[in-house]
Scaffold this active site. Structure first.
Site, PDB file in Angstrom:
ATOM      1  N   GLY A 282      42.790  33.880  44.879  1.00  0.00           N
ATOM      2  CA  GLY A 282      41.540  34.669  44.800  1.00  0.00           C
ATOM      3  C   GLY A 282      40.477  34.246  45.681  1.00  0.00           C
ATOM      4  N   GLU A 324      47.969  29.826  43.981  1.00  0.00           N
ATOM      5  CA  GLU A 324      48.714  30.737  44.742  1.00  0.00           C
ATOM      6  C   GLU A 324      47.564  31.438  45.668  1.00  0.00           C
ATOM      7  OE1 GLU A 324      51.045  32.415  41.746  1.00  0.00           O
ATOM      8  OE2 GLU A 324      49.515  33.465  41.077  1.00  0.00           O
ATOM      9  N   PRO A 325      47.116  31.127  46.600  1.00  0.00           N
ATOM     10  CA  PRO A 325      46.117  31.695  47.520  1.00  0.00           C
ATOM     11  C   PRO A 325      46.940  32.470  48.626  1.00  0.00           C
ATOM     12  CG  PRO A 325      46.206  29.407  48.224  1.00  0.00           C
ATOM     13  CD  PRO A 325      47.040  29.653  47.131  1.00  0.00           C
ATOM     14  N   GLY A 326      46.408  33.794  48.885  1.00  0.00           N
ATOM     15  CA  GLY A 326      47.076  34.472  49.851  1.00  0.00           C
ATOM     16  C   GLY A 326      46.167  34.885  50.994  1.00  0.00           C
ATOM     17  N   ARG A 327      44.899  35.632  50.626  1.00  0.00           N
ATOM     18  CA  ARG A 327      43.829  36.195  51.586  1.00  0.00           C
ATOM     19  C   ARG A 327      43.314  34.920  52.417  1.00  0.00           C
ATOM     20  NH1 ARG A 327      41.018  40.691  50.972  1.00  0.00           N
ATOM     21  NH2 ARG A 327      41.728  40.566  48.711  1.00  0.00           N
ATOM     22  N   ARG A 364      42.361  48.977  54.437  1.00  0.00           N
ATOM     23  CA  ARG A 364      41.607  48.269  53.707  1.00  0.00           C
ATOM     24  C   ARG A 364      40.093  49.212  53.520  1.00  0.00           C
ATOM     25  NH1 ARG A 364      39.545  43.856  53.813  1.00  0.00           N
ATOM     26  NH2 ARG A 364      39.359  43.473  51.609  1.00  0.00           N
ATOM     27  N   TYR A 368      39.139  50.231  50.006  1.00  0.00           N
ATOM     28  CA  TYR A 368      38.326  49.489  49.220  1.00  0.00           C
ATOM     29  C   TYR A 368      36.984  49.362  49.921  1.00  0.00           C
ATOM     30  CZ  TYR A 368      42.658  46.807  47.898  1.00  0.00           C
ATOM     31  OH  TYR A 368      44.000  46.579  47.662  1.00  0.00           O
ATOM     32  N   CYS A 395      44.413  61.665  60.865  1.00  0.00           N
ATOM     33  CA  CYS A 395      43.737  62.871  60.573  1.00  0.00           C
ATOM     34  C   CYS A 395      43.496  62.731  58.862  1.00  0.00           C
ATOM     35  CB  CYS A 395      45.051  64.281  60.296  1.00  0.00           C
ATOM     36  SG  CYS A 395      45.720  64.411  62.193  1.00  0.00           S
ATOM     37  N   TYR A 424      46.542  41.677  53.820  1.00  0.00           N
ATOM     38  CA  TYR A 424      46.770  43.039  53.443  1.00  0.00           C
ATOM     39  C   TYR A 424      46.339  43.920  54.598  1.00  0.00           C
ATOM     40  CZ  TYR A 424      46.316  40.176  49.223  1.00  0.00           C
ATOM     41  OH  TYR A 424      46.420  39.013  48.206  1.00  0.00           O
TER      42      TYR A 424
HETATM   43  C1  LIG Z   1      47.172  39.004  44.822  1.00  0.00           C
HETATM   44  C2  LIG Z   1      47.638  37.851  44.055  1.00  0.00           C
HETATM   45  C3  LIG Z   1      47.357  36.478  44.467  1.00  0.00           C
HETATM   46  C4  LIG Z   1      46.860  36.202  45.782  1.00  0.00           C
HETATM   47  O1  LIG Z   1      45.538  36.648  45.551  1.00  0.00           O
HETATM   48  P1  LIG Z   1      44.449  36.155  47.212  1.00  0.00           P
HETATM   49  O2  LIG Z   1      43.085  36.933  46.622  1.00  0.00           O
HETATM   50  O3  LIG Z   1      44.897  36.997  48.198  1.00  0.00           O
HETATM   51  O4  LIG Z   1      44.535  35.002  47.166  1.00  0.00           O
HETATM   52  C5  LIG Z   1      47.744  35.537  43.815  1.00  0.00           C
HETATM   53  N1  LIG Z   1      48.636  35.414  42.579  1.00  0.00           N
HETATM   54  C6  LIG Z   1      48.659  36.785  42.071  1.00  0.00           C
HETATM   55  C7  LIG Z   1      49.617  36.918  40.740  1.00  0.00           C
HETATM   56  C8  LIG Z   1      48.320  37.875  42.605  1.00  0.00           C
HETATM   57  O5  LIG Z   1      48.617  38.974  42.310  1.00  0.00           O
END
Ligand SMILES: *Cc1c(COP(=O)(O)O)cnc(C)c1O
Length: 472
Positions: A282, A324-327, A364, A368, A395, A424
């Site tokens: 997050g 668990e970072p993604g972004r 995005r 959003y 379009c 994303y």
């Molecule tokens: C989307 C998600 C993440 C990653 O979120 P980021 O904001 O991209 O870091 C981690 N855990 C779970 C369960 C998610 O759904």
């Protein structure tokens, strides 16, 4: 003379980023930079990333083009890992939430950096496995996993993060069926709980408040623990994820305190020996100058302090701590290069400049209302002389990538580079209007390599079928 862009831009941005100016490149937190760490303006007055001239990259690979900076991605992975080593006494494991961008190259890099992978579908499991990530480091999320996906995850040896009753019972049933076979391994599961923590982010990306489609409601936790304690499932811990693109530290400071009570309850009342606590991802990134996310290290430090404090106070040993970072791992490491086409000026209102992509490669803004920044990569020091709106080619009137951005004079054929497109973007890309998905490349030390091929027109027809009776 070259100008180091992350620092140059940080200088003019906010007080918080001022401290970056004096630090060396690898101590910059990638999520706080508008551009990848290796971005510079080269002597030809062009944007260069990973030692590669972006205009030349577009000449070679075409546009739109996703350009991933390997140094930035590895640096972000290392900063997460090192911060846990520095700030947490117990064991830890960083997982990459691969839904941000699931592809072989990204999974292979984060895997090589010692991270595990978070997946939400069989397709993401397959990608992680093919990138040779150890199954013991793959965690399977999702609020409606199919029986097929669950079986695949179990056979592969992934840990399953159970989201709801339906899934819990399905898994229990599957496990009982398989337990007769000789190769049976007790499935490792975790339970996803809704912690009831609110955070300030876009409503669609908030997940931790009580009214969320994800996770078990706190009111049913005791019933869930009772059920699990009677089952043949090996439950190793609990999980919560409260949202995405979060700039405040408080929610992640608090999460340890909320989770510890359930950890304790499970052990004391239901004899469930939990060892792992996963506090989700997050952490936000800087898309525009006014975004001011904490650094990776500050975020990790806060999480560790909150968890340590809560567990020590509760008289429990420290759990293995997962996040668990993604972004914040991949978002700032990539840019998208487009070729500028025509423009349209609506007198006294605005000038639209169109590019050769849009909502199909970056959904995005339309989903959003996300904001982005961009530069004209072939004329980096030209004065910013106009305020324009960057429109995609789809379009859809809402297909606007950036509203009201300051740019120099532009001409058809100029290369527009939009920052912060690692997370994303490709993973949410579509073929809307039958546009082929762009290519993605990785750059490092002056070398570039394809990581995802550009789709061809023929690729677009690959899954189409024309029944005999409709043929001429
Ligand atoms: C989307 C998600 C993440 C990653 O979120 P980021 O904001 O991209 O870091 C981690 N855990 C779970 C369960 C998610 O759904």
């Amino acid at each position: 003379m070259t100008t180091v862009l992350p620092r140059l831009r940080a200088e003019t941005i906010t007080a918080n980023s001022l401290k970056n100016i004096t630090s060396s490149l690898d101590s910059l937190s990638p999520n706080q930079q508008l551009l990848p760490l290796t971005a510079i303006v080269n002597p030809r007055d062009r944007l260069e990333i990973g030692g590669c001239d972006v205009v030349e990259l577009v000449q070679r690979y075409g546009s739109p083009l996703y350009i991933l900076d390997e140094v930035s991605l590895r640096t972000a992975c290392q900063q997460y890992r090192d911060a846990f080593t520095k700030h947490y006494q117990g064991r830890s494991q960083v997982l990459y939430a691969s839904k941000a961008w699931s592809c072989l190259a990204v999974c292979a890099i984060v895997g090589a950096e010692g991270l595990g992978i978070d997946v939400v579908s069989a397709g993401e499991i397959l990608t992680a496995l093919r990138a040779e990530v150890a199954p013991s480091l793959i965690y399977f999320h999702g609020n409606n996993k199919s029986v097929d996906e669950l079986s695949y995850a179990l056979e592969s040896g992934c840990t399953i993060v159970v989201d709801n009753w339906h899934e819990l019972k399905t898994l229990d049933h599957l496990t009982k069926e398989q337990s007769l076979s000789t190769s049976f391994i007790e499935p490792r599961i975790m339970l996803r709980l809704t912690p009831g923590i609110e955070c300030h982010t876009h409503e669609y990306i908030q997940t931790g408040h009580i009214d969320s489609k994800f996770g078990f409601d706190p009111n049913e936790i005791e019933a869930v623990f009772a059920y699990v304690s009677e089952s043949s499932l090996n439950c190793v811990g609990i999980h919560a994820h409260i949202g995405s693109q979060i700039f405040e530290l408080q929610p992640h400071q608090d999460i340890g305190g909320v989770m510890v009570q359930w950890f304790k309850l499970a052990g004391e009342k239901y004899s469930l020996k939990f060892s792992e606590l996963n506090i989700g991802g997050g952490l936000g990134i800087r898309y525009v100058e006014s975004d001011d996310p904490p650094s990776i290290e500050d975020w990790v430090k806060t999480v560790c302090a909150g968890v340590t404090d809560a567990f020590v106070t509760a008289g429990l040993g420290l759990p293995k701590l997962l996040c668990e970072p993604g972004r914040s791992l991949v978002g700032s490491t990539c840019v998208t290069a487009y070729t500028i086409g025509g423009s349209k000026t609506v007198p006294d209102i605005r000038t639209y400049i169109t590019v050769d992509g849009g909502m199909s490669d970056n959904p995005r803004p339309i989903t959003y209302q996300s904001k982005y920044r961009a530069v004209v990569a072939n004329r980096m020091s030209a004065p910013l002389s106009q305020t324009v709106t960057i429109a995609g080619k789809h379009c859809e009137s809402g297909d606007i990538l950036i509203k009201d951005i300051q740019l120099p004079e532009t001409n058809a054929g100029d290369i527009l580079v939009v920052f912060g497109t690692g997370a994303y973007n490709y993973s949410m890309a579509s073929n809307y209007n039958r546009l082929p998905k762009p290519a993605a490349i990785i750059v490092e030390g002056g070398e570039s390599s394809l990581i995802i091929k550009r789709e061809t027109r023929e690729d677009l027809l690959r899954q189409d079928c024309l029944p005999e009776r409709l043929r001429k």
